[in-house]
Design an enzyme around this catalytic site. Structure first.
Site, PDB file in Angstrom:
ATOM      1  N   GLY A   1      39.280  30.572  37.544  1.00 15.28           N
ATOM      2  CA  GLY A   1      39.133  31.824  37.772  1.00 15.28           C
ATOM      3  C   GLY A   1      39.862  32.550  36.594  1.00 15.28           C
ATOM      4  N   TYR A   2      39.134  33.533  36.133  1.00 22.13           N
ATOM      5  CA  TYR A   2      39.621  34.535  35.088  1.00 22.13           C
ATOM      6  C   TYR A   2      39.249  35.716  35.372  1.00 22.13           C
ATOM      7  CZ  TYR A   2      42.256  34.639  30.634  1.00 22.13           C
ATOM      8  OH  TYR A   2      43.453  34.717  29.713  1.00 22.13           O
ATOM      9  N   GLY A   3      39.579  36.282  36.646  1.00 20.31           N
ATOM     10  CA  GLY A   3      39.148  37.672  37.029  1.00 20.31           C
ATOM     11  C   GLY A   3      40.582  38.415  37.159  1.00 20.31           C
ATOM     12  N   ASN A   4      40.738  39.375  37.888  1.00 20.86           N
ATOM     13  CA  ASN A   4      42.122  39.908  38.222  1.00 20.86           C
ATOM     14  C   ASN A   4      43.139  39.068  38.154  1.00 20.86           C
ATOM     15  OD1 ASN A   4      44.190  41.371  39.885  1.00 20.86           O
ATOM     16  ND2 ASN A   4      43.405  43.003  39.034  1.00 20.86           N
ATOM     17  N   VAL A   5      43.175  38.138  39.253  1.00 23.29           N
ATOM     18  CA  VAL A   5      44.447  37.270  39.311  1.00 23.29           C
ATOM     19  C   VAL A   5      44.584  36.397  38.355  1.00 23.29           C
ATOM     20  CG1 VAL A   5      45.716  35.632  41.035  1.00 23.29           C
ATOM     21  CG2 VAL A   5      44.162  37.822  41.731  1.00 23.29           C
TER      22      VAL A   5
ATOM     23  N   LYS B   1      43.389  44.445  59.281  1.00 25.68           N
ATOM     24  CA  LYS B   1      42.202  44.322  58.238  1.00 25.68           C
ATOM     25  C   LYS B   1      41.172  45.023  58.800  1.00 25.68           C
ATOM     26  CE  LYS B   1      41.499  41.733  54.584  1.00 25.68           C
ATOM     27  NZ  LYS B   1      42.589  41.317  53.622  1.00 25.68           N
TER      28      LYS B   1
HETATM   29  P1  NAD Z   1      37.827  38.774  40.810  1.00 23.56           P
HETATM   30  O1  NAD Z   1      36.493  38.869  41.343  1.00 23.56           O
HETATM   31  O2  NAD Z   1      38.473  39.396  39.788  1.00 23.56           O
HETATM   32  O3  NAD Z   1      37.707  37.049  39.931  1.00 23.56           O
HETATM   33  C1  NAD Z   1      37.228  35.684  40.322  1.00 23.56           C
HETATM   34  C2  NAD Z   1      37.233  35.148  39.143  1.00 23.56           C
HETATM   35  O4  NAD Z   1      36.847  33.788  39.824  1.00 23.56           O
HETATM   36  C3  NAD Z   1      36.202  35.285  38.285  1.00 23.56           C
HETATM   37  O5  NAD Z   1      36.553  35.102  36.857  1.00 23.56           O
HETATM   38  C4  NAD Z   1      35.153  34.581  38.571  1.00 23.56           C
HETATM   39  O6  NAD Z   1      34.157  34.455  37.372  1.00 23.56           O
HETATM   40  C5  NAD Z   1      35.717  33.338  39.121  1.00 23.56           C
HETATM   41  N1  NAD Z   1      34.904  32.331  39.888  1.00 23.56           N
HETATM   42  C6  NAD Z   1      33.902  32.619  40.596  1.00 23.56           C
HETATM   43  N2  NAD Z   1      33.246  31.480  40.901  1.00 23.56           N
HETATM   44  C7  NAD Z   1      33.980  30.578  40.430  1.00 23.56           C
HETATM   45  C8  NAD Z   1      33.762  29.221  40.522  1.00 23.56           C
HETATM   46  N3  NAD Z   1      32.757  28.570  41.278  1.00 23.56           N
HETATM   47  N4  NAD Z   1      34.709  28.308  39.730  1.00 23.56           N
HETATM   48  C9  NAD Z   1      35.488  28.932  38.789  1.00 23.56           C
HETATM   49  N5  NAD Z   1      35.673  30.359  38.794  1.00 23.56           N
HETATM   50  C10 NAD Z   1      35.037  30.989  39.397  1.00 23.56           C
HETATM   51  O7  NAD Z   1      38.730  38.259  41.950  1.00 23.56           O
HETATM   52  P2  NAD Z   1      40.398  38.409  42.105  1.00 23.56           P
HETATM   53  O8  NAD Z   1      40.919  39.870  42.514  1.00 23.56           O
HETATM   54  O9  NAD Z   1      40.920  37.788  40.726  1.00 23.56           O
HETATM   55  O10 NAD Z   1      40.601  37.504  43.356  1.00 23.56           O
HETATM   56  C11 NAD Z   1      40.652  35.938  43.189  1.00 23.56           C
HETATM   57  C12 NAD Z   1      41.196  35.444  44.447  1.00 23.56           C
HETATM   58  O11 NAD Z   1      42.679  35.942  44.572  1.00 23.56           O
HETATM   59  C13 NAD Z   1      40.453  35.509  45.625  1.00 23.56           C
HETATM   60  O12 NAD Z   1      40.748  34.414  46.445  1.00 23.56           O
HETATM   61  C14 NAD Z   1      41.302  36.846  46.280  1.00 23.56           C
HETATM   62  O13 NAD Z   1      40.975  36.948  47.729  1.00 23.56           O
HETATM   63  C15 NAD Z   1      42.508  36.448  46.138  1.00 23.56           C
HETATM   64  N6  NAD Z   1      43.421  37.654  46.133  1.00 23.56           N
HETATM   65  C16 NAD Z   1      43.305  38.818  45.084  1.00 23.56           C
HETATM   66  C17 NAD Z   1      44.356  39.643  45.155  1.00 23.56           C
HETATM   67  C18 NAD Z   1      44.216  40.663  44.188  1.00 23.56           C
HETATM   68  O14 NAD Z   1      45.209  41.624  44.116  1.00 23.56           O
HETATM   69  N7  NAD Z   1      43.083  41.143  43.452  1.00 23.56           N
HETATM   70  C19 NAD Z   1      45.202  39.728  46.014  1.00 23.56           C
HETATM   71  C20 NAD Z   1      45.600  38.429  46.770  1.00 23.56           C
HETATM   72  C21 NAD Z   1      44.450  37.467  46.829  1.00 23.56           C
END
Ligand code: NAD
Length: 419
Positions: free
Chosen positions: A219-223, A105
Protein backbone atom coordinates in the site's frame (compact mmCIF):
# COMPACT_ATOMS: atom_id res chain seq x y z
CA UNK A 1 -24.12 -20.69 6.42
CA UNK A 2 -24.26 -17.06 7.44
CA UNK A 3 -21.00 -15.12 7.74
CA UNK A 4 -19.70 -13.93 11.10
CA UNK A 5 -20.44 -10.21 11.49
CA UNK A 6 -17.96 -7.51 12.62
CA UNK A 7 -19.97 -7.11 15.84
CA UNK A 8 -19.63 -10.84 16.61
CA UNK A 9 -15.88 -10.59 16.01
CA UNK A 10 -15.67 -7.59 18.35
CA UNK A 11 -17.57 -9.50 21.07
CA UNK A 12 -15.28 -12.53 20.72
CA UNK A 13 -12.20 -10.32 21.03
CA UNK A 14 -13.63 -8.67 24.11
CA UNK A 15 -14.39 -12.00 25.76
CA UNK A 16 -10.89 -13.25 25.01
CA UNK A 17 -9.32 -10.10 26.54
CA UNK A 18 -11.59 -10.48 29.56
CA UNK A 19 -10.29 -14.02 30.15
CA UNK A 20 -6.63 -13.04 29.72
CA UNK A 21 -6.82 -9.88 31.81
CA UNK A 22 -9.27 -11.38 34.35
CA UNK A 23 -11.69 -8.48 34.10
CA UNK A 24 -14.91 -8.40 36.14
CA UNK A 25 -17.68 -10.08 34.06
CA UNK A 26 -20.07 -7.27 35.02
CA UNK A 27 -17.83 -4.75 33.27
CA UNK A 28 -17.63 -7.00 30.22
CA UNK A 29 -21.42 -7.32 30.12
CA UNK A 30 -21.72 -3.52 29.99
CA UNK A 31 -18.96 -3.22 27.38
CA UNK A 32 -20.64 -5.67 25.00
CA UNK A 33 -23.32 -3.05 24.34
CA UNK A 34 -22.92 0.42 22.83
CA UNK A 35 -24.33 3.06 25.16
CA UNK A 36 -26.31 4.67 22.38
CA UNK A 37 -26.91 4.08 18.67
CA UNK A 38 -28.58 6.77 16.61
CA UNK A 39 -30.21 5.88 13.29
CA UNK A 40 -31.28 8.77 11.09
CA UNK A 41 -32.97 9.28 7.71
CA UNK A 42 -31.41 11.99 5.60
CA UNK A 43 -33.54 13.35 2.72
CA UNK A 44 -31.29 14.93 0.07
CA UNK A 45 -32.37 17.06 -2.89
CA UNK A 46 -30.48 15.53 -5.83
CA UNK A 47 -29.21 17.60 -8.76
CA UNK A 48 -32.09 16.37 -10.97
CA UNK A 49 -34.65 17.79 -8.52
CA UNK A 50 -35.72 14.48 -6.97
CA UNK A 51 -35.48 13.59 -3.27
CA UNK A 52 -33.43 10.60 -2.18
CA UNK A 53 -33.42 9.39 1.42
CA UNK A 54 -30.15 8.01 2.86
CA UNK A 55 -29.71 6.14 6.14
CA UNK A 56 -27.05 7.29 8.60
CA UNK A 57 -25.83 6.02 11.96
CA UNK A 58 -23.77 7.14 14.92
CA UNK A 59 -22.77 4.57 17.52
CA UNK A 60 -21.51 5.80 20.89
CA UNK A 61 -19.93 2.78 22.49
CA UNK A 62 -18.45 3.99 25.76
CA UNK A 63 -17.59 7.36 27.30
CA UNK A 64 -16.21 6.32 30.70
CA UNK A 65 -12.85 7.89 29.82
CA UNK A 66 -14.11 10.97 27.97
CA UNK A 67 -16.06 12.22 24.91
CA UNK A 68 -16.75 9.67 22.16
CA UNK A 69 -14.31 9.87 19.25
CA UNK A 70 -14.36 8.17 15.85
CA UNK A 71 -14.70 8.65 12.14
CA UNK A 72 -17.66 8.87 9.79
CA UNK A 73 -17.69 6.42 6.89
CA UNK A 74 -19.51 6.99 3.57
CA UNK A 75 -19.76 3.59 1.92
CA UNK A 76 -22.60 1.59 0.31
CA UNK A 77 -22.06 -1.37 2.70
CA UNK A 78 -22.36 0.64 5.93
CA UNK A 79 -24.67 -1.16 8.37
CA UNK A 80 -25.63 -0.58 12.00
CA UNK A 81 -23.80 -3.77 12.98
CA UNK A 82 -20.57 -2.59 11.37
CA UNK A 83 -20.77 0.89 12.88
CA UNK A 84 -21.28 -0.58 16.37
CA UNK A 85 -18.26 -2.89 15.99
CA UNK A 86 -16.10 -0.03 14.70
CA UNK A 87 -17.16 2.14 17.65
CA UNK A 88 -16.14 -0.62 20.07
CA UNK A 89 -12.72 -0.88 18.39
CA UNK A 90 -12.33 2.90 18.79
CA UNK A 91 -12.92 2.52 22.54
CA UNK A 92 -9.91 0.16 22.74
CA UNK A 93 -7.76 2.28 20.44
CA UNK A 94 -8.15 5.54 22.34
CA UNK A 95 -7.89 3.73 25.67
CA UNK A 96 -4.60 2.05 24.72
CA UNK A 97 -3.23 5.35 23.41
CA UNK A 98 -3.80 6.81 26.88
CA UNK A 99 -6.23 9.46 25.64
CA UNK A 100 -9.07 10.89 27.77
CA UNK A 101 -11.61 9.81 25.13
CA UNK A 102 -14.25 7.17 24.48
CA UNK A 103 -15.18 5.20 21.36
CA UNK A 104 -17.65 6.24 18.68
CA UNK A 105 -18.19 5.74 14.95
CA UNK A 106 -20.60 6.93 12.32
CA UNK A 107 -21.58 6.12 8.81
CA UNK A 108 -23.95 6.73 5.94
CA UNK A 109 -24.92 3.99 3.48
CA UNK A 110 -23.99 5.76 0.25
CA UNK A 111 -21.48 5.51 -2.56
CA UNK A 112 -19.91 9.00 -2.43
CA UNK A 113 -18.38 8.52 -5.90
CA UNK A 114 -21.88 8.50 -7.38
CA UNK A 115 -22.77 11.93 -5.89
CA UNK A 116 -21.92 15.34 -7.27
CA UNK A 117 -20.02 17.72 -4.98
CA UNK A 118 -23.24 19.61 -4.25
CA UNK A 119 -25.13 16.40 -3.40
CA UNK A 120 -22.28 15.30 -1.10
CA UNK A 121 -22.39 18.66 0.68
CA UNK A 122 -26.19 18.51 1.15
CA UNK A 123 -25.95 14.92 2.40
CA UNK A 124 -23.26 15.91 4.93
CA UNK A 125 -25.24 18.91 6.16
CA UNK A 126 -28.37 16.74 6.49
CA UNK A 127 -26.47 14.13 8.49
CA UNK A 128 -25.08 16.81 10.80
CA UNK A 129 -28.52 18.36 11.43
CA UNK A 130 -29.87 14.91 12.26
CA UNK A 131 -27.18 13.97 14.78
CA UNK A 132 -26.40 17.49 16.11
CA UNK A 133 -28.33 17.03 19.39
CA UNK A 134 -26.08 14.08 20.27
CA UNK A 135 -22.59 15.40 19.42
CA UNK A 136 -20.33 18.32 20.40
CA UNK A 137 -16.72 19.12 21.34
CA UNK A 138 -17.14 17.65 24.84
CA UNK A 139 -19.75 15.02 23.90
CA UNK A 140 -18.82 13.20 20.69
CA UNK A 141 -16.26 14.30 18.09
CA UNK A 142 -16.40 12.75 14.58
CA UNK A 143 -13.54 12.67 12.03
CA UNK A 144 -12.96 11.34 8.50
CA UNK A 145 -12.93 7.63 7.63
CA UNK A 146 -13.40 5.71 4.38
CA UNK A 147 -15.15 7.95 1.82
CA UNK A 148 -14.90 11.21 3.80
CA UNK A 149 -12.15 13.84 3.89
CA UNK A 150 -11.13 17.29 5.15
CA UNK A 151 -13.69 19.00 2.86
CA UNK A 152 -16.51 16.90 4.35
CA UNK A 153 -15.25 17.89 7.82
CA UNK A 154 -15.30 21.57 6.80
CA UNK A 155 -19.01 21.30 5.80
CA UNK A 156 -19.62 19.33 8.98
CA UNK A 157 -18.15 22.10 11.15
CA UNK A 158 -20.00 24.83 9.29
CA UNK A 159 -23.40 23.13 9.59
CA UNK A 160 -22.92 22.26 13.25
CA UNK A 161 -21.97 25.85 14.09
CA UNK A 162 -25.10 27.07 12.27
CA UNK A 163 -27.28 24.68 14.29
CA UNK A 164 -25.81 25.68 17.67
CA UNK A 165 -25.27 29.32 16.66
CA UNK A 166 -21.78 29.45 18.16
CA UNK A 167 -18.16 28.76 17.26
CA UNK A 168 -17.40 25.12 18.07
CA UNK A 169 -14.24 24.25 16.15
CA UNK A 170 -13.62 21.12 18.21
CA UNK A 171 -16.80 19.34 17.05
CA UNK A 172 -14.84 17.47 14.34
CA UNK A 173 -11.17 16.78 13.68
CA UNK A 174 -8.96 16.47 10.60
CA UNK A 175 -10.34 19.78 9.45
CA UNK A 176 -8.40 21.89 6.96
CA UNK A 177 -5.70 23.85 8.84
CA UNK A 178 -7.46 27.12 7.90
CA UNK A 179 -10.48 26.03 9.96
CA UNK A 180 -8.59 24.86 13.05
CA UNK A 181 -7.02 21.61 11.82
CA UNK A 182 -3.72 20.53 13.35
CA UNK A 183 -0.41 20.75 11.56
CA UNK A 184 1.05 17.28 11.02
CA UNK A 185 -2.31 15.48 10.83
CA UNK A 186 -1.71 14.49 7.21
CA UNK A 187 1.29 12.27 7.98
CA UNK A 188 0.50 11.42 11.62
CA UNK A 189 -0.56 7.80 11.08
CA UNK A 190 2.49 6.99 8.93
CA UNK A 191 4.83 8.76 11.34
CA UNK A 192 3.33 6.79 14.22
CA UNK A 193 3.76 3.50 12.32
CA UNK A 194 7.42 4.39 11.72
CA UNK A 195 8.00 5.27 15.40
CA UNK A 196 6.39 2.01 16.55
CA UNK A 197 8.46 0.03 14.02
CA UNK A 198 11.66 1.63 15.31
CA UNK A 199 10.70 0.88 18.93
CA UNK A 200 9.67 -2.70 18.09
CA UNK A 201 13.05 -3.26 16.41
CA UNK A 202 14.84 -2.04 19.54
CA UNK A 203 12.72 -4.35 21.68
CA UNK A 204 12.43 -7.48 19.58
CA UNK A 205 15.27 -7.45 17.02
CA UNK A 206 17.75 -5.80 19.34
CA UNK A 207 20.90 -7.23 17.84
CA UNK A 208 20.31 -5.32 14.58
CA UNK A 209 20.48 -1.64 13.64
CA UNK A 210 18.00 -0.06 11.17
CA UNK A 211 20.66 0.00 8.43
CA UNK A 212 20.90 -3.80 8.56
CA UNK A 213 17.13 -4.33 8.31
CA UNK A 214 15.00 -4.64 5.20
CA UNK A 215 11.39 -3.48 5.01
CA UNK A 216 8.50 -4.15 2.59
CA UNK A 217 5.35 -2.04 2.64
CA UNK A 218 2.05 -3.04 1.04
CA UNK A 219 0.00 0.00 0.00
CA UNK A 220 1.43 3.38 -0.97
CA UNK A 221 -1.40 5.71 0.00
CA UNK A 222 -1.47 8.04 2.98
CA UNK A 223 -0.27 5.52 5.57
CA UNK A 224 2.14 3.48 3.42
CA UNK A 225 3.95 6.35 1.73
CA UNK A 226 4.56 8.37 4.92
CA UNK A 227 5.61 5.24 6.80
CA UNK A 228 8.18 4.60 4.05
CA UNK A 229 9.44 8.20 4.07
CA UNK A 230 9.91 8.33 7.86
CA UNK A 231 11.46 4.85 8.13
CA UNK A 232 13.90 5.80 5.37
CA UNK A 233 14.82 8.94 7.35
CA UNK A 234 15.43 6.71 10.38
CA UNK A 235 17.91 4.65 8.35
CA UNK A 236 15.86 1.58 7.39
CA UNK A 237 16.25 0.05 3.95
CA UNK A 238 12.88 -0.01 2.14
CA UNK A 239 13.32 -2.76 -0.46
CA UNK A 240 9.74 -3.12 -1.70
CA UNK A 241 6.46 -1.18 -1.86
CA UNK A 242 3.19 -1.73 -3.72
CA UNK A 243 -0.25 -0.39 -4.56
CA UNK A 244 -3.39 -1.81 -6.14
CA UNK A 245 -1.62 -2.07 -9.53
CA UNK A 246 1.38 -4.10 -8.26
CA UNK A 247 4.70 -3.75 -6.49
CA UNK A 248 8.35 -2.80 -6.99
CA UNK A 249 11.52 -4.29 -5.51
CA UNK A 250 15.13 -3.16 -5.28
CA UNK A 251 17.60 -5.09 -3.16
CA UNK A 252 19.72 -1.93 -2.72
CA UNK A 253 16.74 -0.02 -1.33
CA UNK A 254 14.27 2.53 -2.72
CA UNK A 255 14.11 6.29 -2.23
CA UNK A 256 10.51 6.69 -0.92
CA UNK A 257 10.19 10.36 -1.87
CA UNK A 258 11.23 9.64 -5.47
CA UNK A 259 8.81 6.69 -5.57
CA UNK A 260 6.03 9.02 -4.38
CA UNK A 261 6.86 11.55 -7.12
CA UNK A 262 6.67 8.72 -9.65
CA UNK A 263 3.31 7.61 -8.23
CA UNK A 264 1.95 11.16 -8.35
CA UNK A 265 2.90 11.42 -12.03
CA UNK A 266 1.81 7.96 -13.19
CA UNK A 267 -0.80 7.02 -10.49
CA UNK A 268 1.19 3.90 -9.51
CA UNK A 269 4.52 2.88 -8.02
CA UNK A 270 4.83 0.32 -10.83
CA UNK A 271 7.23 1.41 -13.57
CA UNK A 272 9.62 3.18 -11.18
CA UNK A 273 12.84 2.89 -13.13
CA UNK A 274 15.32 1.84 -10.46
CA UNK A 275 13.39 -1.29 -9.42
CA UNK A 276 11.95 -4.52 -10.75
CA UNK A 277 8.21 -5.22 -10.83
CA UNK A 278 6.73 -7.77 -8.43
CA UNK A 279 3.19 -8.81 -7.50
CA UNK A 280 1.46 -7.99 -4.22
CA UNK A 281 1.60 -11.70 -3.36
CA UNK A 282 5.36 -11.76 -3.91
CA UNK A 283 5.82 -8.65 -1.78
CA UNK A 284 4.18 -10.29 1.23
CA UNK A 285 6.38 -13.38 0.90
CA UNK A 286 9.74 -11.65 0.37
CA UNK A 287 12.76 -12.64 2.43
CA UNK A 288 12.80 -9.44 4.51
CA UNK A 289 12.96 -8.51 8.20
CA UNK A 290 9.93 -6.24 8.53
CA UNK A 291 6.60 -6.35 6.72
CA UNK A 292 4.15 -3.47 6.93
CA UNK A 293 0.70 -4.11 5.45
CA UNK A 294 -0.75 -0.63 4.91
CA UNK A 295 -3.56 -1.18 2.43
CA UNK A 296 -6.38 -3.62 3.12
CA UNK A 297 -7.79 -6.04 5.66
CA UNK A 298 -7.24 -9.83 5.48
CA UNK A 299 -4.00 -9.99 3.48
CA UNK A 300 -2.01 -12.24 5.83
CA UNK A 301 -4.20 -15.33 6.09
CA UNK A 302 -4.13 -19.14 6.34
CA UNK A 303 -3.45 -19.13 2.58
CA UNK A 304 -0.04 -17.46 2.76
CA UNK A 305 1.03 -17.60 6.43
CA UNK A 306 3.45 -20.45 5.82
CA UNK A 307 5.32 -18.36 3.23
CA UNK A 308 5.68 -15.18 5.32
CA UNK A 309 9.34 -14.71 6.22
CA UNK A 310 9.36 -11.37 8.06
CA UNK A 311 10.13 -11.63 11.78
CA UNK A 312 8.24 -8.46 12.54
CA UNK A 313 4.90 -7.42 11.06
CA UNK A 314 3.63 -3.95 11.87
CA UNK A 315 -0.04 -3.42 11.00
CA UNK A 316 -0.43 -0.02 9.35
CA UNK A 317 -3.81 -1.01 7.89
CA UNK A 318 -6.80 -2.06 9.98
CA UNK A 319 -7.25 -5.82 10.26
CA UNK A 320 -4.61 -7.06 7.75
CA UNK A 321 -3.81 -10.26 9.70
CA UNK A 322 -6.41 -12.95 10.43
CA UNK A 323 -6.38 -14.39 13.99
CA UNK A 324 -5.41 -17.83 12.66
CA UNK A 325 -2.41 -16.44 10.75
CA UNK A 326 -1.30 -14.33 13.71
CA UNK A 327 -1.37 -17.34 16.05
CA UNK A 328 0.52 -19.46 13.50
CA UNK A 329 3.22 -16.84 12.92
CA UNK A 330 3.67 -16.43 16.66
CA UNK A 331 3.75 -20.12 17.59
CA UNK A 332 5.39 -21.71 14.55
CA UNK A 333 7.63 -18.97 13.21
CA UNK A 334 8.33 -16.89 16.32
CA UNK A 335 7.25 -13.81 14.36
CA UNK A 336 5.49 -10.96 16.09
CA UNK A 337 2.59 -8.87 14.84
CA UNK A 338 2.32 -5.35 16.27
CA UNK A 339 -1.47 -4.87 16.26
CA UNK A 340 -3.25 -2.22 14.21
CA UNK A 341 -4.86 -0.37 17.11
CA UNK A 342 -1.41 0.28 18.58
CA UNK A 343 0.59 0.78 15.36
CA UNK A 344 -1.83 3.06 13.50
CA UNK A 345 -3.03 5.16 16.46
CA UNK A 346 -1.00 8.20 15.32
CA UNK A 347 -4.00 9.61 13.45
CA UNK A 348 -6.37 9.59 16.39
CA UNK A 349 -3.66 10.89 18.72
CA UNK A 350 -3.13 13.96 16.52
CA UNK A 351 -6.91 14.27 16.24
CA UNK A 352 -6.95 14.55 20.02
CA UNK A 353 -4.18 17.19 19.80
CA UNK A 354 -6.44 19.06 17.39
CA UNK A 355 -9.23 18.98 19.99
CA UNK A 356 -6.83 20.34 22.62
CA UNK A 357 -5.70 23.14 20.29
CA UNK A 358 -9.34 23.99 19.55
CA UNK A 359 -10.30 24.00 23.23
CA UNK A 360 -7.41 26.35 24.02
CA UNK A 361 -7.64 28.52 20.86
CA UNK A 362 -4.02 27.77 20.00
CA UNK A 363 -2.03 26.34 17.10
CA UNK A 364 0.95 24.13 17.95
CA UNK A 365 4.02 24.08 15.72
CA UNK A 366 4.62 21.00 13.58
CA UNK A 367 7.65 20.12 15.72
CA UNK A 368 5.56 20.20 18.87
CA UNK A 369 2.90 17.94 17.32
CA UNK A 370 5.55 15.44 16.20
CA UNK A 371 7.36 15.47 19.53
CA UNK A 372 4.17 14.89 21.52
CA UNK A 373 2.96 12.22 19.09
CA UNK A 374 6.22 10.33 19.35
CA UNK A 375 6.13 10.44 23.17
CA UNK A 376 2.52 9.23 23.29
CA UNK A 377 3.21 6.34 20.89
CA UNK A 378 6.31 5.23 22.80
CA UNK A 379 4.41 5.25 26.11
CA UNK A 380 1.65 3.07 24.63
CA UNK A 381 4.20 0.69 23.12
CA UNK A 382 6.06 0.31 26.42
CA UNK A 383 2.82 -0.44 28.26
CA UNK A 384 2.10 -3.25 25.79
CA UNK A 385 5.59 -4.71 26.15
CA UNK A 386 5.32 -4.60 29.98
CA UNK A 387 1.96 -6.36 29.88
CA UNK A 388 3.29 -8.93 27.42
CA UNK A 389 6.19 -9.66 29.77
CA UNK A 390 3.74 -9.88 32.68
CA UNK A 391 1.84 -12.51 30.69
CA UNK A 392 5.14 -14.42 30.25
CA UNK A 393 5.20 -13.72 26.50
CA UNK A 394 2.74 -16.58 26.07
CA UNK A 395 0.11 -14.64 24.11
CA UNK A 396 0.22 -12.60 20.93
CA UNK A 397 0.97 -8.88 21.36
CA UNK A 398 -2.64 -8.08 20.43
CA UNK A 399 -3.88 -9.89 23.53
CA UNK A 400 -1.55 -7.88 25.77
CA UNK A 401 -2.69 -4.63 24.10
CA UNK A 402 -6.39 -5.54 24.41
CA UNK A 403 -5.92 -6.40 28.09
CA UNK A 404 -4.54 -2.94 28.85
CA UNK A 405 -7.17 -1.17 26.78
CA UNK A 406 -10.17 -3.00 28.24
CA UNK A 407 -8.86 -2.82 31.82
CA UNK A 408 -8.42 0.96 31.63
CA UNK A 409 -12.05 1.42 30.54
CA UNK A 410 -13.32 -1.12 33.10
CA UNK A 411 -11.43 0.68 35.88
CA UNK A 412 -12.93 4.04 34.86
CA UNK A 413 -16.43 2.51 34.87
CA UNK A 414 -15.83 1.02 38.32
CA UNK A 415 -14.74 4.38 39.73
CA UNK A 416 -17.86 5.97 38.27
CA UNK A 417 -19.97 3.33 40.01
CA UNK A 418 -21.32 1.74 36.81
CA UNK A 419 -20.88 -1.73 38.29
P1 NAD B 1 -5.28 5.23 0.97
O1 NAD B 1 -6.52 5.09 0.19
O2 NAD B 1 -4.59 6.55 1.03
O3 NAD B 1 -4.18 4.17 0.47
C1 NAD B 1 -4.45 2.81 0.27
C2 NAD B 1 -3.34 2.22 -0.59
O4 NAD B 1 -3.55 0.81 -0.71
C3 NAD B 1 -3.26 2.77 -2.01
O5 NAD B 1 -1.92 2.94 -2.39
C4 NAD B 1 -3.91 1.65 -2.85
O6 NAD B 1 -3.42 1.62 -4.19
C5 NAD B 1 -3.40 0.45 -2.07
N1 NAD B 1 -4.14 -0.78 -2.38
C6 NAD B 1 -5.46 -0.94 -2.63
N2 NAD B 1 -5.71 -2.22 -2.94
C7 NAD B 1 -4.55 -2.87 -2.86
C8 NAD B 1 -4.14 -4.22 -3.06
N3 NAD B 1 -5.02 -5.14 -3.42
N4 NAD B 1 -2.85 -4.53 -2.86
C9 NAD B 1 -1.94 -3.59 -2.52
N5 NAD B 1 -2.25 -2.32 -2.33
C10 NAD B 1 -3.53 -1.96 -2.49
O7 NAD B 1 -5.65 4.70 2.45
P2 NAD B 1 -4.88 4.99 3.81
O8 NAD B 1 -5.49 6.16 4.47
O9 NAD B 1 -3.42 4.95 3.57
O10 NAD B 1 -5.34 3.71 4.66
C11 NAD B 1 -4.71 2.43 4.52
C12 NAD B 1 -5.13 1.56 5.68
O11 NAD B 1 -4.76 2.18 6.92
C13 NAD B 1 -6.63 1.28 5.81
O12 NAD B 1 -6.78 -0.01 6.38
C14 NAD B 1 -7.08 2.32 6.83
O13 NAD B 1 -8.26 1.92 7.51
C15 NAD B 1 -5.90 2.32 7.75
N6 NAD B 1 -5.77 3.53 8.59
C16 NAD B 1 -5.62 4.76 8.03
C17 NAD B 1 -5.47 5.86 8.85
C18 NAD B 1 -5.23 7.23 8.30
O14 NAD B 1 -5.02 8.17 9.09
N7 NAD B 1 -5.22 7.42 6.98
C19 NAD B 1 -5.52 5.72 10.26
C20 NAD B 1 -5.66 4.45 10.80
C21 NAD B 1 -5.79 3.35 9.95
Amino acid sequence: MSEITPYQIAIEQLERAARIAEIDPQAIEILKHPQRVIRVSIPVRMDNGSIKVFTGYRSQHNNALGPYKGGVRYHPNVTMDEVIALSMWMTWKVSLAGLPLGGGKGGVAVNPKELSKGELERLTRGYVRAIAPFIGPDVDVPAPDVGTDAQVMAWFLDEYEKVVRATRKGVVTSKPVELGGSLGRIYSTGYGVAVITREAVKEFLEEKSPEELTVAIQGYGNVGSYTAIFLHEMGFKIVAVSDSKGGIYSKDGLDPKKVLEHKKKTRSVVGYKEAKTITNKELLELDIDILIPAALENVITSENMKNIKAKLIVEGANGPTTPEAEEYLFKEKKSLVVPDFLANAGGVIVSFFEQVQNWTWTQWSEDEVKRRLEAQMITAFKKVVDEWNRLDKKVVLRDAAMSIAVRRVADAMKLRGWY
